[in-house]
Design a protein around this motif. Structure first.
Motif, mmCIF file in Angstrom:
data_model
loop_
_atom_site.group_PDB
_atom_site.id
_atom_site.type_symbol
_atom_site.label_atom_id
_atom_site.label_comp_id
_atom_site.label_asym_id
_atom_site.label_seq_id
_atom_site.Cartn_x
_atom_site.Cartn_y
_atom_site.Cartn_z
ATOM 1 N N ASP A 62 -54.823 28.609 11.003
ATOM 2 C CA ASP A 62 -53.803 29.149 10.189
ATOM 3 C C ASP A 62 -54.176 29.916 8.874
ATOM 4 O OD1 ASP A 62 -51.170 29.669 9.387
ATOM 5 O OD2 ASP A 62 -50.748 27.610 8.662
ATOM 6 N N HIS A 105 -51.488 18.839 4.307
ATOM 7 C CA HIS A 105 -52.139 18.741 5.598
ATOM 8 C C HIS A 105 -53.711 19.069 5.383
ATOM 9 C CE1 HIS A 105 -49.936 22.428 5.819
ATOM 10 N NE2 HIS A 105 -50.876 22.928 6.010
ATOM 11 N N ASP A 202 -48.648 24.744 -1.700
ATOM 12 C CA ASP A 202 -48.150 25.090 -0.390
ATOM 13 C C ASP A 202 -47.260 23.960 0.053
ATOM 14 O OD1 ASP A 202 -48.657 26.802 1.910
ATOM 15 O OD2 ASP A 202 -48.944 24.798 2.815
ATOM 16 N N HIS A 323 -46.854 36.665 2.440
ATOM 17 C CA HIS A 323 -47.762 36.606 3.730
ATOM 18 C C HIS A 323 -46.790 36.144 5.077
ATOM 19 C CE1 HIS A 323 -48.167 32.703 2.035
ATOM 20 N NE2 HIS A 323 -48.722 32.306 3.162
ATOM 21 N N ASP A 324 -45.919 35.449 4.642
ATOM 22 C CA ASP A 324 -45.253 34.749 5.781
ATOM 23 C C ASP A 324 -43.871 35.464 6.275
ATOM 24 O OD1 ASP A 324 -46.671 32.418 5.885
ATOM 25 O OD2 ASP A 324 -45.484 31.422 4.215
ATOM 26 N N ARG A 390 -46.488 36.350 12.033
ATOM 27 C CA ARG A 390 -46.602 36.824 10.812
ATOM 28 C C ARG A 390 -47.766 37.853 10.368
ATOM 29 N NH1 ARG A 390 -46.868 30.782 8.543
ATOM 30 N NH2 ARG A 390 -48.567 31.023 10.123
#
Ligand code: NOJ
Ligand code: CA
Length: 536
Positions: A62, A105, A202, A323-324, A390
């Motif tokens: 990711d 995560h 995040d 960026h999404d 994206r």
């Protein structure tokens, strides 16, 4: 920026997606040296802070949002010395650095996860959300992954499942484990000690899950993503989040002028606001404004709502891009038409709050369109063609008309937008009426006027659908912002000036601009007018 200003509040923050900003070693991937090379450009543009999408090591499932080490720099971007150099060169230019911390995560390649899956007795086992199968077999509960499919992945060796809100290579940490919590808080101290000015958190409100991992209630209807078939009450926004933010804020407050902004996940604006305050986040992101349709009324409503939610004790922030999400240029405007983008920029840079810009927004970079084989984003890979992911908004920065837009001398990791020969920084810098020059002059104006960077906001109801009009004011000056959201000429009768009279001080950089006759203002299609009234 002078002493009295507070960089994250009165200033402008510019997001860099490091992979795509500037490559200096011909591997097709942007790097820290590349960012350093362009600090003069960013200073001239007039920004006060940079938010760097993650630069810590990552296997790039990711692209940085799967972290395999929180304490160093990914070799593809450089090393800790490069980072120190970036910090000191940025600070010389009064530019602050915000790191992206991804603490919900880790990567499944992180040493902690590798240990945790060794055995049930391993000291790191409880650092992640491992659970036995449900009594009748299968996943421990009904939680899904937002990136597609179930949220639980089975590990044959352990005979247990682990939970992942995102990709299966991004296992969620168990924040209820005191060692995890303490280790996470130490990550803040580590980067603060290095001189970092702020953090972007995040999906922070996903850190804590329900202690009993209860099933989320099911929603009616059929959804493409199983994730959307549930009401997310147990996998996000748990009460333990507030004390965690309070502890983080205490850590930050021990250092001068630090800042923390959070990405609230799956929460409405009112929920996002709860996390902002003197003893928690300085600011939080909310998609309400970015998702607004192109209309004066709709933006007026979105701004009014977000502004009043903050009230006097908090400071809003605004973004149209990150960026999404597809670029605002691609969402709102045609490929060659920048008039609407100037209008949006005028709004974005004059509302009460911290404006965030995303690299390339200042030249109206458009989303790149990719074939299936070119897709890099795990979301696009999974949901093509319903959702192409994206990558579109992550294409290389368009610096000039050289091959690969001056981004690199090698083939970049994502293709450069084919419009780069015309749409690039070098070209727009020497074109008087360019979007870039519009941004530069408006940013300069904003920096000069306390009403714009620090004043209050009041929207004016004009009774006219095409116009968005608001005042920004301090005790010394009042500014009036008049924005024409329509493709036709609009007239506007000015309200009585607070002090003496109105001066028309900004009309943009197009050959045909707004003009004022007595108390009447005429605006061309998508025209902009900023007026000033000040104490003598
Ligand atoms: C939000 C980030 O902005 C996004 O890019 C990422 O994929 C997810 N969080 C997971 O970290
Ligand atoms: Ca590189």
């Amino acid at each position: 920026m002078n002493e009295k200003k507070l960089w994250w509040k009165d200033g402008i923050i510019y997001q860099i997606y490091p992979r795509s900003f500037q490559d200096t070693n011909a591997d097709g991937i942007g790097d820290l040296t590349g960012i350093i090379q362009h600090l003069d450009y960013l200073q001239e543009l007039g920004i006060d802070g940079i938010w760097l999408s993650p630069i810590t090591p990552s296997p790039d499932v990711d692209f940085g949002y799967d972290v395999s080490d929180y304490h160093t720099i990914d070799p593809k971007f450089g090393n800790l010395q490069d980072f120190d150099r970036l910090l000191s060169e940025a600070h010389k230019r009064d530019i602050h650095i915000i790191m992206d911390l991804v603490l919900n995560h880790t990567s499944d390649q992180h040493r902690w996860f590798q240990e945790s899956r060794m055995s049930r007795g391993n000291p790191y086992h409880d650092w992640y959300l491992w659970r036995d199968p449900a009594p009748g077999g299968g996943a421990p509960n009904n939680w899904k992954s937002i990136f597609g499919g179930p949220g639980w992945e089975f590990d044959e060796k352990l005979g247990q499942y682990y939970f992942h809100m995102f990709n299966k290579h991004q296992p969620d940490l168990n924040w209820r484990n005191p060692d995890v919590r303490a280790t996470m808080l130490d990550i803040f101290r580590y980067w603060l000690d290095k001189g970092v000015d702020g953090f972007r958190l995040d999906v922070f409100n996903a850190w804590y899950k329900d202690a009993d991992l209860r099933d989320n209630p099911r929603l009616p209807g059929i959804h493409l993503r199983p994730f959307d078939s549930y009401k997310h009450i147990y996998d996000v926004s748990q009460p333990e989040m507030i004390p965690a933010l309070q502890d983080i804020r205490k850590i930050l407050d021990a250092y001068p002028n630090r800042y923390v902004v959070g990405e609230t996940f799956l929460a409405d604006s009112a929920q996002a606001r709860i996390y902002i305050g003197e003893d928690r986040l300085h600011a939080g992101f909310d998609y309400g404004y970015a998702n607004t349709p192109f209309s004066a009324k709709a933006f007026g409503k979105a701004i009014q709502f977000w502004d009043s939610l903050h009230g006097e004790n908090a400071w809003p922030n605004y973004f149209l891009n990150n960026h999404d999400t597809p670029r605002s240029s691609s969402r709102y405007a045609g490929p060659n038409d920048d008039a609407k983008l100037k209008l949006l920029a005028a709004m974005h840079l004059t509302v009460r709050g911290t404006p965030y810009l995303y690299y390339g927004e200042e030249i109206g970079m458009r989303d790149v369109s990719l074939s299936r084989g070119q897709i890099q984003d795990p979301v696009g890979k999974r949901y093509w063609p319903f959702n192409k992911g994206r990558d579109g908004c992550r294409s290389p920065m368009q610096w000039d008309a050289h091959p690969f837009a001056g981004f690199s001398t090698a083939e970049p990791w994502l293709p450069v937008h084919p419009n780069y020969k015309v749409r690039n920084i070098a070209n727009q810098a020497v074109t008087a009426a360019s979007l870039l020059n519009f941004y530069k002059s408006l940013i300069a104006l904003r920096r000069q006027h306390p009403a714009l960077y620090a004043g209050n906001l009041s929207l004016i109801d004009t009774g006219e659908d095409a116009l968005l009009v608001y005042k920004r004011f301090t005790s010394e000056e009042t500014m009036l912002v008049v924005l024409n959201f329509s493709k036709s000429i609009q007239s506007y009768t000015l309200p009585v000036a607070e002090f003496n009279h109105w001066d028309l001080i900004f009309t943009g950089n197009d050959p045909i601009t707004s003009h004022m006759t007595d108390s009447n203002l005429d605006l061309p299609p998508y025209g902009v007018a900023i007026l000033l009234s000040q104490a003598a």
